[in-house]
Motif scaffolding. Structure first.
Motif, PDB file in Angstrom:
ATOM      1  N   VAL A  49       0.408  -1.015  -0.154  1.00  0.00           N
ATOM      2  CA  VAL A  49      -0.119   0.124   0.001  1.00  0.00           C
ATOM      3  C   VAL A  49       0.958   1.172  -0.037  1.00  0.00           C
ATOM      4  CG1 VAL A  49      -1.935   1.284   1.506  1.00  0.00           C
ATOM      5  CG2 VAL A  49      -2.220  -1.364   1.281  1.00  0.00           C
ATOM      6  N   GLU A  50       2.269   1.261   0.995  1.00  0.00           N
ATOM      7  CA  GLU A  50       2.557   2.456   1.092  1.00  0.00           C
ATOM      8  C   GLU A  50       3.347   2.703  -0.291  1.00  0.00           C
ATOM      9  OE1 GLU A  50       6.513   2.616   4.167  1.00  0.00           O
ATOM     10  OE2 GLU A  50       4.784   2.322   5.453  1.00  0.00           O
ATOM     11  N   ALA A  51       3.915   1.543  -1.161  1.00  0.00           N
ATOM     12  CA  ALA A  51       4.493   1.605  -2.425  1.00  0.00           C
ATOM     13  C   ALA A  51       3.291   2.193  -3.437  1.00  0.00           C
ATOM     14  CB  ALA A  51       4.675   0.158  -3.154  1.00  0.00           C
ATOM     15  N   ALA A  52       2.624   1.574  -3.255  1.00  0.00           N
ATOM     16  CA  ALA A  52       1.664   2.116  -4.394  1.00  0.00           C
ATOM     17  C   ALA A  52       0.995   3.890  -3.703  1.00  0.00           C
ATOM     18  CB  ALA A  52      -0.098   1.240  -4.262  1.00  0.00           C
ATOM     19  N   ARG A  53       0.923   3.672  -2.364  1.00  0.00           N
ATOM     20  CA  ARG A  53       1.040   5.594  -2.689  1.00  0.00           C
ATOM     21  C   ARG A  53       2.001   6.766  -2.990  1.00  0.00           C
ATOM     22  NH1 ARG A  53      -3.111   4.269   2.967  1.00  0.00           N
ATOM     23  NH2 ARG A  53      -5.129   4.122   2.809  1.00  0.00           N
ATOM     24  N   GLN A  54       2.979   6.186  -2.497  1.00  0.00           N
ATOM     25  CA  GLN A  54       4.172   7.252  -3.092  1.00  0.00           C
ATOM     26  C   GLN A  54       3.754   7.318  -4.306  1.00  0.00           C
ATOM     27  OE1 GLN A  54       7.806   5.356  -1.373  1.00  0.00           O
ATOM     28  NE2 GLN A  54       7.675   6.404  -0.192  1.00  0.00           N
ATOM     29  N   ARG A  55       3.881   6.301  -5.165  1.00  0.00           N
ATOM     30  CA  ARG A  55       3.681   6.343  -5.856  1.00  0.00           C
ATOM     31  C   ARG A  55       3.005   7.281  -7.135  1.00  0.00           C
ATOM     32  NH1 ARG A  55       6.567   4.062 -10.678  1.00  0.00           N
ATOM     33  NH2 ARG A  55       6.185   6.418 -12.041  1.00  0.00           N
ATOM     34  N   MET A  56       1.445   7.200  -6.591  1.00  0.00           N
ATOM     35  CA  MET A  56       0.185   7.758  -7.036  1.00  0.00           C
ATOM     36  C   MET A  56      -0.431   8.141  -5.689  1.00  0.00           C
ATOM     37  SD  MET A  56      -1.255   4.613  -9.633  1.00  0.00           S
ATOM     38  CE  MET A  56       0.229   3.477  -8.311  1.00  0.00           C
ATOM     39  N   PRO A  57      -0.028   9.638  -4.381  1.00  0.00           N
ATOM     40  CA  PRO A  57      -0.371   9.978  -3.873  1.00  0.00           C
ATOM     41  C   PRO A  57      -2.325  10.436  -3.428  1.00  0.00           C
ATOM     42  CG  PRO A  57       1.334  11.183  -4.511  1.00  0.00           C
ATOM     43  CD  PRO A  57       0.767  10.454  -5.896  1.00  0.00           C
TER      44      PRO A  57
END
Ligand code: 5AD
Ligand code: SF4
Length: 476
Positions: free
Chosen positions: A325-333
């Motif tokens: 989830v963190e990795a996804a949110r980092q790329r797409m806040p």
């Protein structure tokens, strides 16, 4: 005349909860059906998930090829199908109460063909045949290539044993065109079935092993959808992240998304469901870089406790889930993350349930589908000891819902004043002077506007927050 493969009654179909996967097939003649006999009407009552909605479109396409027309009135219908869901006990029970209602129709209008399709048909064929002997066709979700044959056979006879086709080993062929139900959006299957066998889940028994469709077939279906006015596709699979593992030529889900992204005229690409154990960095990159892929991830967590996840056979830890989830949110806040979760898996302690609540508070999902664990005969979890009592499951579920509702409301409150790109689906059924659509993050937005906006993307400012999304106004 070509014969259809249909199973004989003896030995065909599974009894409730059994894990048998195939049934004996025999040749039955197929009758020709001509347009002169037309004006027959069909009604399909769809329960359960988006897979089932898509399957009902396939069934509708087959019926329309046979000359049937859709109706909403079951008193008028010559063919009535229940497309059923077996994921929990409750929807399965509902099938039998609905079948009870159909008995009267069959008595009053014996020519009406009654069919039970989908996951309950697959896992409880014999029970259906015994409890509702007036059912004509019982067909599992992998077997719709036999539906036309079964209907023409059922039409040609007054009564008799039901035609049962429940073979989960069938390789699903590319079929005739479906009859889509949503005007601006299409569901497109990318995989059928599931190989995961999570301890609680009936789906692998109901839908068989995973089968990926060839990318060319998927693209051609999407091109067709766009040619008939669809702006958006939702790619469907039980675990889209393992797409392509069974294909002869290497093509994973990230590759597929980049091919779909090239389809001219398509505006938005969605997909569901993702499995946390298989969600790759490549997929996150593809989502972030491909302009048509929407910033929404449906990623079932199921539990926030590692020991429970282990016993569920999920193949990840809560820490792994958080990292994805963190990795996804980092790329797409701006992205939204939704989930599925279960309260009261066998042996779940109060402390383990608290871990789920804690995970919900930390991860902060935009939306969650929350369920009480339900025993599914034939699954590993059904054999487990320490079943959680019903009232405790209920209590935990309510706690989880209260926690999640607070979070979802807060998230949406914080977005008030934001302008979203909304793809308009049509008039709002509750207020005809308004239209409703979705943001790229899959939140519903309702705002004043006319039906001329259907299929358009409009910039809308969020003004009032709800659990499901926003009331808004077209931005200046
Ligand atoms: N009991 C309760 N919920 C279940 N689900 C699947 N099987 C069960 C079960 N036996 C839920 C999971 C899954 C969603 C589609 O349904 O959360 O992700
Ligand atoms: Fe869909 Fe699962 Fe229900 Fe089958 S059991 S219809 S796959 S939700």
């Amino acid at each position: 005349m070509a014969g259809q493969l249909l199973p004989s009654k003896a030995g065909a179909g599974d009894s409730s909860g059994s894990q048998r996967e195939s049934s004996k097939l025999v040749e039955l003649p197929v009758q020709c059906y001509t347009h002169s006999e037309m004006a027959r009407r069909y009604l399909i009552d769809t329960m359960g998930c988006q897979m089932n909605e898509r399957d009902s479109e396939t069934a509708a396409g087959i019926l329309e090829q046979l000359g049937y027309e859709a109706t909403d009135d079951r008193e008028q219908a010559d063919f009535i199908a229940l497309n059923t869901c077996a994921v929990r006990a409750k929807p399965q029970h509902k099938v039998f109460s609905k079948l009870g209602e159909l008995r009267r129709i069959k008595e009053q209008r014996p020519h009406t063909i009654i069919a039970v399709l989908g996951c309950v048909a697959q896992i409880a064929a014999q029970e259906i045949a015994q409890r509702a002997p007036y059912v004509d066709i019982i067909m599992g979700p992998r077997n719709y290539s036999h539906l036309a044959g079964a209907i023409t056979t059922a039409q040609a006879r007054a009564d008799g044993d039901p035609i049962i086709v429940t073979d989960t080993t069938e390789v699903i062929p590319e079929g005739p065109p479906a009859a889509p139900t949503i005007p601006i959006s299409s569901y497109v299957n990318v995989t059928y079935g599931c190989n995961n066998f999570c301890a609680y889940c009936i789906v692998p028994y109901a839908r068989g092993r995973e089968q990926s469709r060839a990318p060319e077939q998927i693209i051609s279906e999407i091109e067709q959808a766009v040619a008939t006015g669809r702006q958006e596709v939702t790619l469907l699979g039980q675990n889209v992240n393992s797409y392509g593992e069974d294909l002869p030529k290497a093509c994973d889900f990230a590759d597929l998304l980049s091919q779909v992204n090239r389809v001219k005229g398509l505006r938005r690409i969605r997909f569901t469901t993702s499995h946390p154990k298989d969600l790759s960095a490549r997929l996150i990159t593809a989502m972030a870089e491909l302009p048509r892929v929407c910033e929404h991830l449906h990623l079932p967590i199921q539990s926030g406790d590692d020991e429970v996840l282990e016993r569920m056979g999920r193949g990840y830890t809560c820490e792994h889930y958080r990292r994805v989830v963190e990795a996804a949110r980092q790329r797409m806040p701006q992205m939204s993350i939704t989930t599925d979760v279960m309260a009261g898996f066998p042996g779940e302690t109060e402390e383990q349930f608290e871990h789920t609540l804690c995970a919900f508070e930390q991860i902060r999902f935009d939306q969650a589908f929350m369920f009480k664990y339900s025993d599914r005969p034939g699954t590993r979890a059904a054999q487990m000891d320490n079943k959680v009592p019903e009232e405790i499951k209920q209590q935990r579920l309510e706690q989880l819902i209260a926690c999640q509702n607070d979070i979802a409301h807060q998230i949406n409150e914080e977005l008030i004043g934001t302008t979203f790109e909304v793809l308009v689906e049509g008039r709002d059924p509750k207020s005809p002077e308004k239209v409703r659509g979705r943001t790229r993050t899959n939140k519903i937005v309702i705002f004043p506007g006319g039906s001329d906006l259907q299929g358009q993307t409009v910039e809308v400012k969020a003004q009032q927050a709800f659990l499901w999304g926003f009331l808004g106004e077209i931005a200046e």
